[in-house]
Motif scaffolding. Structure first.
Motif, mmCIF file in Angstrom:
data_model
loop_
_atom_site.group_PDB
_atom_site.id
_atom_site.type_symbol
_atom_site.label_atom_id
_atom_site.label_comp_id
_atom_site.label_asym_id
_atom_site.label_seq_id
_atom_site.Cartn_x
_atom_site.Cartn_y
_atom_site.Cartn_z
ATOM 1 N N MET A 128 2.668 3.771 7.860
ATOM 2 C CA MET A 128 2.073 5.075 8.160
ATOM 3 C C MET A 128 3.064 6.186 7.847
ATOM 4 S SD MET A 128 -1.096 5.169 9.381
ATOM 5 C CE MET A 128 -1.260 6.472 10.607
ATOM 6 N N LYS A 129 4.309 5.993 8.239
ATOM 7 C CA LYS A 129 5.349 6.998 7.971
ATOM 8 C C LYS A 129 5.555 7.166 6.474
ATOM 9 C CE LYS A 129 10.265 7.935 8.847
ATOM 10 N NZ LYS A 129 10.041 9.352 9.171
ATOM 11 N N ARG A 130 5.544 6.045 5.743
ATOM 12 C CA ARG A 130 5.738 6.106 4.294
ATOM 13 C C ARG A 130 4.584 6.849 3.619
ATOM 14 N NH1 ARG A 130 6.159 1.117 0.020
ATOM 15 N NH2 ARG A 130 4.274 0.491 1.118
ATOM 16 N N LEU A 131 3.373 6.679 4.127
ATOM 17 C CA LEU A 131 2.210 7.344 3.542
ATOM 18 C C LEU A 131 2.150 8.833 3.873
ATOM 19 C CD1 LEU A 131 -0.486 4.597 4.195
ATOM 20 C CD2 LEU A 131 0.176 5.462 1.939
ATOM 21 N N LEU A 132 2.559 9.196 5.084
ATOM 22 C CA LEU A 132 2.360 10.566 5.558
ATOM 23 C C LEU A 132 3.559 11.487 5.366
ATOM 24 C CD1 LEU A 132 0.443 9.831 8.890
ATOM 25 C CD2 LEU A 132 -0.510 10.520 6.682
ATOM 26 N N ASP A 133 4.761 10.929 5.281
ATOM 27 C CA ASP A 133 5.967 11.760 5.207
ATOM 28 C C ASP A 133 6.504 11.831 3.784
ATOM 29 O OD1 ASP A 133 5.686 11.960 7.901
ATOM 30 O OD2 ASP A 133 7.387 10.671 8.415
ATOM 31 N N PRO B 204 9.110 11.332 0.985
ATOM 32 C CA PRO B 204 10.211 10.376 0.848
ATOM 33 C C PRO B 204 11.550 11.092 0.739
ATOM 34 C CG PRO B 204 9.025 10.592 -1.223
ATOM 35 C CD PRO B 204 8.246 11.363 -0.205
ATOM 36 N N SER B 205 12.556 10.517 1.349
ATOM 37 C CA SER B 205 13.900 11.087 1.279
ATOM 38 C C SER B 205 14.511 10.803 -0.085
ATOM 39 C CB SER B 205 14.782 10.476 2.374
ATOM 40 O OG SER B 205 16.138 10.792 2.155
ATOM 41 N N ARG B 206 15.302 11.729 -0.585
ATOM 42 C CA ARG B 206 15.971 11.516 -1.875
ATOM 43 C C ARG B 206 16.940 10.339 -1.810
ATOM 44 N NH1 ARG B 206 17.501 17.572 -4.207
ATOM 45 N NH2 ARG B 206 15.339 18.329 -4.404
ATOM 46 N N LYS B 207 17.437 10.071 -0.621
ATOM 47 C CA LYS B 207 18.384 8.974 -0.447
ATOM 48 C C LYS B 207 17.690 7.647 -0.154
ATOM 49 C CE LYS B 207 22.081 11.965 1.322
ATOM 50 N NZ LYS B 207 23.013 12.204 2.465
ATOM 51 N N GLU B 208 16.376 7.683 -0.127
ATOM 52 C CA GLU B 208 15.614 6.497 0.227
ATOM 53 C C GLU B 208 15.786 5.395 -0.820
ATOM 54 O OE1 GLU B 208 11.041 6.101 -0.068
ATOM 55 O OE2 GLU B 208 11.441 6.771 1.979
ATOM 56 N N ASN B 209 16.107 4.195 -0.375
ATOM 57 C CA ASN B 209 16.244 3.044 -1.247
ATOM 58 C C ASN B 209 14.976 2.201 -1.115
ATOM 59 O OD1 ASN B 209 16.871 0.286 -2.130
ATOM 60 N ND2 ASN B 209 18.981 1.018 -2.315
ATOM 61 N N LYS B 210 14.132 2.228 -2.147
ATOM 62 C CA LYS B 210 12.839 1.544 -2.060
ATOM 63 C C LYS B 210 13.006 0.036 -1.916
ATOM 64 C CE LYS B 210 10.080 5.003 -4.478
ATOM 65 N NZ LYS B 210 9.182 5.271 -5.628
ATOM 66 N N PHE B 211 14.025 -0.511 -2.544
ATOM 67 C CA PHE B 211 14.257 -1.951 -2.440
ATOM 68 C C PHE B 211 14.536 -2.347 -0.998
ATOM 69 C CE2 PHE B 211 17.200 -5.541 -2.292
ATOM 70 C CZ PHE B 211 16.495 -6.503 -3.000
ATOM 71 N N LEU B 212 15.437 -1.603 -0.352
ATOM 72 C CA LEU B 212 15.772 -1.905 1.038
ATOM 73 C C LEU B 212 14.592 -1.610 1.963
ATOM 74 C CD1 LEU B 212 19.436 -0.560 1.270
ATOM 75 C CD2 LEU B 212 18.678 -2.935 1.080
ATOM 76 N N GLN B 213 13.854 -0.540 1.652
ATOM 77 C CA GLN B 213 12.699 -0.192 2.481
ATOM 78 C C GLN B 213 11.653 -1.302 2.457
ATOM 79 O OE1 GLN B 213 9.567 2.580 1.086
ATOM 80 N NE2 GLN B 213 10.245 3.925 2.744
ATOM 81 N N LEU B 214 11.328 -1.794 1.245
ATOM 82 C CA LEU B 214 10.347 -2.868 1.141
ATOM 83 C C LEU B 214 10.868 -4.160 1.764
ATOM 84 C CD1 LEU B 214 8.642 -2.535 -2.355
ATOM 85 C CD2 LEU B 214 7.570 -2.392 -0.123
ATOM 86 N N ALA B 215 12.167 -4.397 1.627
ATOM 87 C CA ALA B 215 12.757 -5.593 2.237
ATOM 88 C C ALA B 215 12.580 -5.546 3.749
ATOM 89 C CB ALA B 215 14.237 -5.695 1.873
ATOM 90 N N TYR C 206 0.820 -1.213 0.000
ATOM 91 C CA TYR C 206 0.000 0.000 0.000
ATOM 92 C C TYR C 206 0.858 1.269 0.000
ATOM 93 C CZ TYR C 206 -3.181 -3.714 1.266
ATOM 94 O OH TYR C 206 -3.880 -4.907 1.279
ATOM 95 N N PRO C 207 1.456 1.582 -1.162
ATOM 96 C CA PRO C 207 2.447 2.666 -1.224
ATOM 97 C C PRO C 207 1.885 4.080 -1.241
ATOM 98 C CG PRO C 207 2.153 1.702 -3.392
ATOM 99 C CD PRO C 207 1.324 0.880 -2.448
ATOM 100 N N HIS C 208 0.584 4.249 -1.563
ATOM 101 C CA HIS C 208 0.012 5.589 -1.643
ATOM 102 C C HIS C 208 -1.477 5.520 -1.287
ATOM 103 C CE1 HIS C 208 -0.891 3.650 -5.409
ATOM 104 N NE2 HIS C 208 0.314 3.854 -5.892
ATOM 105 N N LEU C 209 -2.090 6.692 -1.169
ATOM 106 C CA LEU C 209 -3.492 6.742 -0.759
ATOM 107 C C LEU C 209 -4.417 6.133 -1.807
ATOM 108 C CD1 LEU C 209 -3.644 10.282 0.910
ATOM 109 C CD2 LEU C 209 -3.676 8.053 2.043
#
Length: 369
Positions: free
Chosen positions: A292-297, A299-310, A234-237
């Motif tokens: 919740m943090k991913r939906l409301l905040d 995203p950081s430019r340095k954010e690695n989506k692969f690692l985040q989802l892992a 659930y990546p977005h609203l």
């Protein structure tokens, strides 16, 4: 405390779902300094610009005209985009059928019309078409003959069996007369990469999934539990709106493996959108707060989506055995050569890519841009 622009988005979703009133939204906007440019950017990130415009456009005198113009311009362009894509997609499916390829359109406008009752109400970009896996090669030849560029073409042409084993679709695109990029994804499997369970279209949509009949709400609900939940968390609203609107036509019978992902969207939608759906079981607290943090905040430019989802998937597992399975799954995924490896350099044999993969990963870590 939530920023006012985020709260406005949530209230717009609530008004659309009828879990809050337009007057509540009006009162909130009137009492807050609002950055409307940011409201628009957040709406784009959450892929809900048509929904937000549908709600805000009825608040006469409350929302500045220049703010509404941003949404109006996008929605007008998106409607043209949707109708244009529909005509091109119908033509492509007809061409495929002339060559014996059974194909059907799904999601996109089909989903929008059925669930949102308006093809311009749900944002989408790619056109999604279902095909059978044994017809992939024919689809590739027909699309290329019609001037479409294939994504990862070298990978497919060099190692077609490996390609089909480790990808779920073939992707094509070309520039249209209006300057826009036409992108088509031909799916022969639902999402499965790095998921703990594997599904086929037959399991989610029935044995006649490619016949062209209209899918039921229950079939789409199961498919979106896999797409929005098990695959993407659930990546977005928009993903929560999809589930809430489908859920209203239930109840549905879902597999035990998908129950946790249903509970997850219910708890998120209950908290954020005021949607009256109670989870049947506990949701891992750490996973819930991460989402919740991913939906409301922002995203950081340095954010690695692969690692985040892992990390999210790892926290979703409750037993040590399940965590170990997920860890091994991700390690195998990281070490296995993929399309990017094949497209970056040419090797005489596929097994040689296994030796080069660690070096490419190290290079990417050192130079993430």
């Amino acid at each position: 405390m939530r920023q006012p622009e985020v709260t406005i988005l949530l209230l717009c979703c609530r008004v659309y779902l009828q879990t809050s009133s337009a007057s509540t939204l009006c009162t909130y906007i009137s009492g807050q300094p609002v950055d409307w440019q940011r409201v628009y950017k957040l709406s784009a990130r959450h892929r809900i610009r048509p929904v937000v415009f549908h709600v805000l456009n009825k608040l006469h005198g409350v929302v500045p005209a220049e703010a509404l113009q941003l949404f109006k311009a996008y929605c007008r362009e998106f409607s043209v985009f949707a109708f244009d894509r529909k005509m091109v997609t119908d033509d492509i499916i007809a061409r495929l059928q002339q060559h014996g390829v059974t194909a059907r359109f799904y999601k996109g406008m089909d989903f929008s019309q059925m669930v949102y009752h308006d093809i311009g109400m749900r944002e989408f970009t790619d056109m999604d078409i279902i095909i059978r896996e044994d017809q992939v090669a024919t689809v590739v030849s027909i699309m290329q003959a019609n001037g479409y560029e294939m994504h990862l073409e070298q990978y497919f042409s060099s190692y077609p069996d490996h390609f089909k084993d480790h990808t779920k679709e073939v992707v094509f695109g070309k520039r249209c007369s209006r300057g826009k990029w036409l992108s088509f994804e031909f799916h022969y499997r639902p999402p499965e990469t790095l998921m703990t369970m594997q599904y086929q279209f037959e399991e989610l949509l029935g044995s006649d999934y490619i016949s062209g009949r209209d899918y039921t709400y229950e079939e789409y609900y199961k498919l979106m539990l896999v797409n929005n939940g098990a695959s993407d968390f659930y990546p977005h609203l928009r993903s929560l709106l999809d589930m809430a609107l489908l859920y209203r036509h239930g109840p549905y019978n879902i597999s035990t493996e998908l129950q946790g992902f249903e509970d997850l969207w219910k708890q998120l939608a209950s908290n954020l959108l005021g949607f009256p759906a109670a989870a049947t079981g506990p949701v891992p607290e750490k996973t819930y707060h991460l989402l919740m943090k991913r939906l409301l905040d922002e995203p950081s430019r340095k954010e690695n989506k692969f690692l985040q989802l892992a990390f999210i998937r790892f926290t979703f597992m409750t037993s040590l055995k399940a965590k170990y399975i997920v860890l091994m799954q991700y390690l195998r995924f990281l070490l296995r050569p993929n399309g990017e490896d094949v497209m970056t350099m040419r090797m005489p044999y596929f097994f040689l890519y296994y030796f080069t993969k660690p070096f490419r990963l190290l290079k990417k870590l050192r130079n993430p841009a």
